[in-house]
Design a protein around this motif. Sequence first.
Motif, PDB file in Angstrom:
ATOM      1  N   LEU A 400       0.802  -1.278  -0.235  1.00 59.57           N
ATOM      2  CA  LEU A 400      -0.015  -0.087   0.028  1.00 59.57           C
ATOM      3  C   LEU A 400       0.910   1.270   0.100  1.00 59.57           C
ATOM      4  O   LEU A 400       0.381   2.455  -0.442  1.00 59.57           O
ATOM      5  N   GLY A 401       2.154   1.054   0.513  1.00 59.46           N
ATOM      6  CA  GLY A 401       2.922   2.522   0.579  1.00 59.46           C
ATOM      7  C   GLY A 401       2.665   3.098   2.119  1.00 59.46           C
ATOM      8  O   GLY A 401       1.484   2.880   2.538  1.00 59.46           O
ATOM      9  N   SER A 402       3.689   3.701   2.427  1.00 61.28           N
ATOM     10  CA  SER A 402       3.820   4.001   4.064  1.00 61.28           C
ATOM     11  C   SER A 402       2.402   5.141   4.183  1.00 61.28           C
ATOM     12  O   SER A 402       1.863   4.683   5.026  1.00 61.28           O
ATOM     13  N   GLN A 403       2.279   5.764   3.349  1.00 62.08           N
ATOM     14  CA  GLN A 403       1.052   6.981   3.583  1.00 62.08           C
ATOM     15  C   GLN A 403      -0.049   6.133   3.851  1.00 62.08           C
ATOM     16  O   GLN A 403      -1.107   6.405   4.876  1.00 62.08           O
ATOM     17  N   VAL A 404      -0.578   5.367   2.987  1.00 57.77           N
ATOM     18  CA  VAL A 404      -1.810   4.666   2.917  1.00 57.77           C
ATOM     19  C   VAL A 404      -1.827   3.782   4.232  1.00 57.77           C
ATOM     20  O   VAL A 404      -2.733   3.533   4.682  1.00 57.77           O
ATOM     21  N   SER A 405      -0.750   2.995   4.125  1.00 53.99           N
ATOM     22  CA  SER A 405      -0.611   1.954   5.325  1.00 53.99           C
ATOM     23  C   SER A 405      -0.808   2.630   6.598  1.00 53.99           C
ATOM     24  O   SER A 405      -1.621   2.163   7.527  1.00 53.99           O
ATOM     25  N   ALA A 406      -0.200   3.947   6.776  1.00 50.16           N
ATOM     26  CA  ALA A 406      -0.254   4.471   8.126  1.00 50.16           C
ATOM     27  C   ALA A 406      -1.745   4.793   8.328  1.00 50.16           C
ATOM     28  O   ALA A 406      -2.360   4.483   9.360  1.00 50.16           O
ATOM     29  N   ALA A 407      -2.568   5.238   7.336  1.00 50.67           N
ATOM     30  CA  ALA A 407      -3.836   5.835   7.625  1.00 50.67           C
ATOM     31  C   ALA A 407      -4.611   4.541   7.808  1.00 50.67           C
ATOM     32  O   ALA A 407      -5.532   4.563   8.768  1.00 50.67           O
ATOM     33  N   VAL A 408      -4.561   3.328   7.148  1.00 52.75           N
ATOM     34  CA  VAL A 408      -5.235   2.261   7.351  1.00 52.75           C
ATOM     35  C   VAL A 408      -4.876   1.774   9.005  1.00 52.75           C
ATOM     36  O   VAL A 408      -5.895   1.390   9.457  1.00 52.75           O
ATOM     37  N   GLU A 409      -3.840   1.784   9.067  1.00 50.62           N
ATOM     38  CA  GLU A 409      -3.444   1.444  10.650  1.00 50.62           C
ATOM     39  C   GLU A 409      -4.185   2.222  11.666  1.00 50.62           C
ATOM     40  O   GLU A 409      -4.452   1.650  12.417  1.00 50.62           O
ATOM     41  N   THR A 410      -4.173   3.439  11.389  1.00 52.23           N
ATOM     42  CA  THR A 410      -4.877   4.569  12.358  1.00 52.23           C
ATOM     43  C   THR A 410      -6.400   4.082  12.374  1.00 52.23           C
ATOM     44  O   THR A 410      -6.757   3.757  13.548  1.00 52.23           O
ATOM     45  N   LEU A 411      -6.937   3.685  11.408  1.00 57.63           N
ATOM     46  CA  LEU A 411      -8.387   3.402  11.617  1.00 57.63           C
ATOM     47  C   LEU A 411      -8.610   2.153  12.176  1.00 57.63           C
ATOM     48  O   LEU A 411      -9.351   1.915  12.971  1.00 57.63           O
ATOM     49  N   SER A 427      -5.788  10.829  10.627  1.00 50.85           N
ATOM     50  CA  SER A 427      -5.024  10.949   9.378  1.00 50.85           C
ATOM     51  C   SER A 427      -5.706  10.359   8.400  1.00 50.85           C
ATOM     52  O   SER A 427      -5.575  10.374   7.188  1.00 50.85           O
ATOM     53  N   LEU A 428      -6.533   9.400   8.801  1.00 52.51           N
ATOM     54  CA  LEU A 428      -7.419   8.554   7.899  1.00 52.51           C
ATOM     55  C   LEU A 428      -8.159   9.290   6.999  1.00 52.51           C
ATOM     56  O   LEU A 428      -8.095   9.080   5.742  1.00 52.51           O
TER      57      LEU A 428
END
Length: 714
Positions: A400-411, A427-428
């Motif tokens: 997913l790449g770091s930005q999308v992954s980070a948002a996904v994890e936040t959610l 951030s999501l």
Amino acid sequence: MVTKIAPINGVSARLIPQSFGERVFHREIMRQYLSESALEAVKRWERGEPISTELADEIANALRQWATERGATHYTHWFHPLTGLTAEKHENFYEAVNGKVLSGFNGSELLQQEPDASSFPSGGLRSTFEARGYTAWDPTSPPFIYGRTLCIPSVYISYNGQALDYKTPLLRSIEALNRAGKKVAALFYRGVERVYPTLGIEQEFFLVEKSLYERRLDLMLTGRTLVGAPSPRGQQMEDHYFGAIPERVLAFFEELEAEAWKLGIPLKTRHNEVAPAQYECAPIFEELNVAIDHNQLLMDLIQRTARRHELVALLHEKPFAGINGSGKHNNWSLATDTGVNLLSPGKNTRENLRFFAILSIVLNAVYRHADLLRATIATPGNEHRLGGNEAPPSILSVFLGSQVSAAVETLEKAPELPRLTDKTPISLLVPRLPAVLRDNTDRNRTAPFAFTGSKFEFRAVGASAHCAPAMIVLNAAVADSMETFLKEVARRRERESSREMAILSVTREFLLESRPIRFDGNSYDPAWHAEAAKRGLSVSFHVPQVLRAYVDPKSQTLFTRLGIFTETELHARYEVRLERYVKALGIELHTLLDVLRTQILPAAFRFQVELTTLLSSDPFQLLSTASAPEKTPQQVWFETLQSHIQALQKGIERAETLWETILQLPSVEAQADAVYESVRPLMTELRSHADAVEKILPADKYPLPRYADLLFRF
Ligand code: ADP
Ligand code: MG
């Protein structure tokens, strides 16, 4: 030496912007040539409704007029049987009756043809007593003129309506996606009447000198080199990728683009690929059905154009051992008729909610049907390519790449779902996400399935493959996942405070469920194999076993429920894939045996004669019998050569017996398993001896063009 190339169609090979689509009977042309009622009829036919004979005749007449004005003499239904290639049977436009020439192309010929098609692979669908197959016009892909033939994109079905081709189930999968997609889109937008998949296909291939190719039986019959010691120079210098395109290849590309452009194929990019002699070109994305037709056409055009330049294009997944193979990245997304890319991150909270919802639907689809997706790319060619340290590995993971992954994890981690307002500060849902994503800095070339900014990229499809099998499964899996998503949203609507909260809650659950398939790390790392196995992902790429996912009850339910394949049709696909696997390996094995017996062994024998002559001549006798009975270099060479010759001889005998035994096995499944488990290793063993012989023989005595010749000619 570069031969002078005569331009095709009398036009010099150069891309002329205005020529785009001039050989295509596209919508604009239709409007010029057809009456309002005929145009309406085309639209009805698109929806599967019948057309009257008069209107069909009008359309056929218009097509013939348009095509003959442009030099066409013949027409054909152009279809996609399960060979992976396209098929055509040309008829001219005329009929000579009592010395008079009449039109031989009317509405019924446009709509339907009955090719004598008993020789296409059908997996047992066409019993011998009813071998008839029908082709029928697919109006969602426009007719085009190829050479002097009007090609009418068509589906190909059996007498009782079963799909015998790739296009029929592909169109059914697009429809399934549309049905579910419209309902999902309705959660976010008003007025969406159609949701459709888009596809942009990057095509890799090798170019080799035609005169050398013709001296390699293995390349001619199997598309790959079955023997060949590595060239001391391969791709170590990393100097080919994006390097200056050689003059001769540029001439090829210019002609290819000029012709592709006329056929309405929006070729955009061309460049050198990683391996020496490897190239890539890619069109701009289109509606999926048309993109696949165009890719099939493009592969043919690449091959024809190469020949005109005294080159041969190799589309095989792994023409050369030890250097990169060729794939075909399938860039896939979903669009609405109102102009929204459903996988494009949004500018506000609502749009971002849509983005993450669709993202979670695709992740979930790929997770649930990963084994089926792998089955689509399990081909003899990909067997050599996938899992090497250069192509996507055969483990299906999503990057997913770091930005999308980070948002996904936040959610995922949020203890409670955030309350959604237009200013939701998590951030999501940051509205600035798209700007960062478009930066495209976050790349991972090792993942087979990657999110790249506004689309997913399935990179494991082989360079020579028909894209339909992979895209049918992806469309089906996503349609299925959408239906589950919709059901869950409806169920939760009662519990949650708003529809948005229900959507967010299902999105989160879909993301959590599909966790095991997400991996942003280096997929080439051996540690990933262990980790993937722990996560329950399939790791082995035993091709016949991977193919079994086709007939898994889960796949049958998926396809029958969505109306894409009946159980019989699905089983037939599976049979065809196994059969073709066995046949492909049979051809490879026998080609290898032929090359060994008729070229490599005789060359080795001739060199042995030379060595013997040397050995029996006086000076060498003297040298060897000097004081100690030390072997002369000539003796050492002779004996080494002799040991490889013996190994080859024994291996050839074993191979012959092995093949006989395989043919006796009772089912195609058992045959395929045996081929995978015993033919391949034996071929590798034979090759190692052949390559050792190549390293011993004098260059002028080795009978085949060598790797260095094939790869570094231009
Ligand atoms: P990348 O370098 O990220 O792979 P490119 O711009 O080179 O991206 O595009 C690769 C392919 O992806 C091209 O064929 C392009 O048209 C296609 N593509 C871009 N957007 C979409 C989309 N929304 N749907 C399908 N394919 C797309
Ligand atoms: Mg790409």
